[in-house]
Design a protein around this motif. Sequence first.
Motif, short mmCIF file in Angstrom:
data_model
loop_
_atom_site.label_atom_id
_atom_site.label_comp_id
_atom_site.label_asym_id
_atom_site.label_seq_id
_atom_site.Cartn_x
_atom_site.Cartn_y
_atom_site.Cartn_z
N VAL A 27 11.30 17.67 -4.74
CA VAL A 27 10.48 18.14 -5.87
C VAL A 27 9.29 17.20 -6.07
CG1 VAL A 27 10.44 18.61 -8.35
CG2 VAL A 27 12.43 19.26 -7.01
N PHE A 28 9.54 15.88 -6.02
CA PHE A 28 8.45 14.92 -6.19
C PHE A 28 7.41 15.03 -5.08
CE2 PHE A 28 11.78 12.52 -8.66
CZ PHE A 28 11.22 12.80 -9.89
N LYS A 29 7.84 15.31 -3.86
CA LYS A 29 6.89 15.52 -2.75
C LYS A 29 6.02 16.74 -3.04
CE LYS A 29 9.68 13.61 0.98
NZ LYS A 29 10.50 13.96 2.16
N ASN A 30 6.64 17.81 -3.54
CA ASN A 30 5.87 19.02 -3.87
C ASN A 30 4.85 18.73 -4.97
OD1 ASN A 30 7.18 20.57 -1.96
ND2 ASN A 30 8.65 21.41 -3.40
N ILE A 31 5.26 17.96 -5.97
CA ILE A 31 4.33 17.61 -7.05
C ILE A 31 3.17 16.80 -6.50
CG2 ILE A 31 4.08 16.26 -9.18
CD1 ILE A 31 7.04 17.03 -9.81
N LYS A 32 3.49 15.79 -5.70
CA LYS A 32 2.47 14.90 -5.14
C LYS A 32 1.49 15.65 -4.24
CE LYS A 32 2.06 10.50 -2.77
NZ LYS A 32 2.77 9.42 -2.09
N ASN A 33 2.00 16.65 -3.51
CA ASN A 33 1.16 17.42 -2.59
C ASN A 33 0.57 18.67 -3.22
OD1 ASN A 33 1.65 15.60 -0.48
ND2 ASN A 33 3.57 16.62 0.02
N GLY A 34 0.95 18.97 -4.47
CA GLY A 34 0.43 20.15 -5.14
C GLY A 34 1.00 21.46 -4.61
N ARG A 35 2.17 21.41 -3.99
CA ARG A 35 2.82 22.63 -3.47
C ARG A 35 3.59 23.29 -4.60
NH1 ARG A 35 6.62 21.92 0.88
NH2 ARG A 35 6.40 24.15 1.06
N LEU A 55 -2.62 22.01 -13.90
CA LEU A 55 -1.80 21.41 -12.85
C LEU A 55 -2.63 20.87 -11.68
CD1 LEU A 55 1.23 23.88 -12.70
CD2 LEU A 55 1.09 21.65 -13.80
N ARG A 56 -3.93 20.68 -11.87
CA ARG A 56 -4.75 20.12 -10.79
C ARG A 56 -4.23 18.73 -10.42
NH1 ARG A 56 -9.75 22.32 -13.59
NH2 ARG A 56 -10.11 24.24 -12.45
N LEU A 57 -4.30 18.42 -9.12
CA LEU A 57 -3.82 17.12 -8.65
C LEU A 57 -4.63 15.97 -9.23
CD1 LEU A 57 -2.94 17.64 -4.88
CD2 LEU A 57 -1.42 17.08 -6.76
N ASP A 58 -5.95 16.11 -9.25
CA ASP A 58 -6.82 15.05 -9.75
C ASP A 58 -6.85 15.10 -11.29
OD1 ASP A 58 -8.77 13.21 -10.36
OD2 ASP A 58 -10.32 14.12 -9.10
N PRO A 59 -6.30 14.08 -11.95
CA PRO A 59 -6.25 14.10 -13.42
C PRO A 59 -7.62 14.24 -14.08
CG PRO A 59 -5.00 12.23 -12.55
CD PRO A 59 -5.70 12.87 -11.40
N LYS A 60 -8.67 13.75 -13.41
CA LYS A 60 -10.02 13.84 -13.99
C LYS A 60 -10.55 15.27 -13.99
CE LYS A 60 -11.10 9.14 -12.77
NZ LYS A 60 -11.79 8.24 -11.88
#
Length: 140
Positions: A27-35, A55-60
């Motif tokens: 699950v953490f890999k999916n979050i990190k990769n945006g899957r 849910l964009r990967l880049d917080p900015k």
Amino acid sequence: MGVLLFLLTTSKYPFELPQDIKSAQDVFKNIKNGRMRPFPDEMSAGCRACILGMLRLDPKKRTTLKELKANPWLAAQARMHAVSIGRLENVMFRALPGPPQLREPPPAPVDRDRPASPPRRMCGCLPPRSKGHIEHAGTC
């Protein structure tokens, strides 16, 4: 908030892909990769855009609260909910009325013919640290 909105609208977590989840690390890999799990076909484009923005990967680059407040899909949903519960005046991000203020119960009637008894401790023993008081597990 994006995960919560996804969960509320689909009843599923966005990063738990059934075909490849064997552990929390997956699950953490999916979050990190945006899957993410695919969106259901019946979900509106406005709802998808709202979730994807949060849910964009880049917080900015994620949708800010100010942008959420102006989001047309979210505002429309808030209006429909307000109408359904009869509170159109309390639409989206305005303060909703608090709980009704409770009034204190009226004081108990006083029997004026009987002298008032002095307040007692729950355990009924002598006041703490007075002569003859014994420390115990009571409520004194």
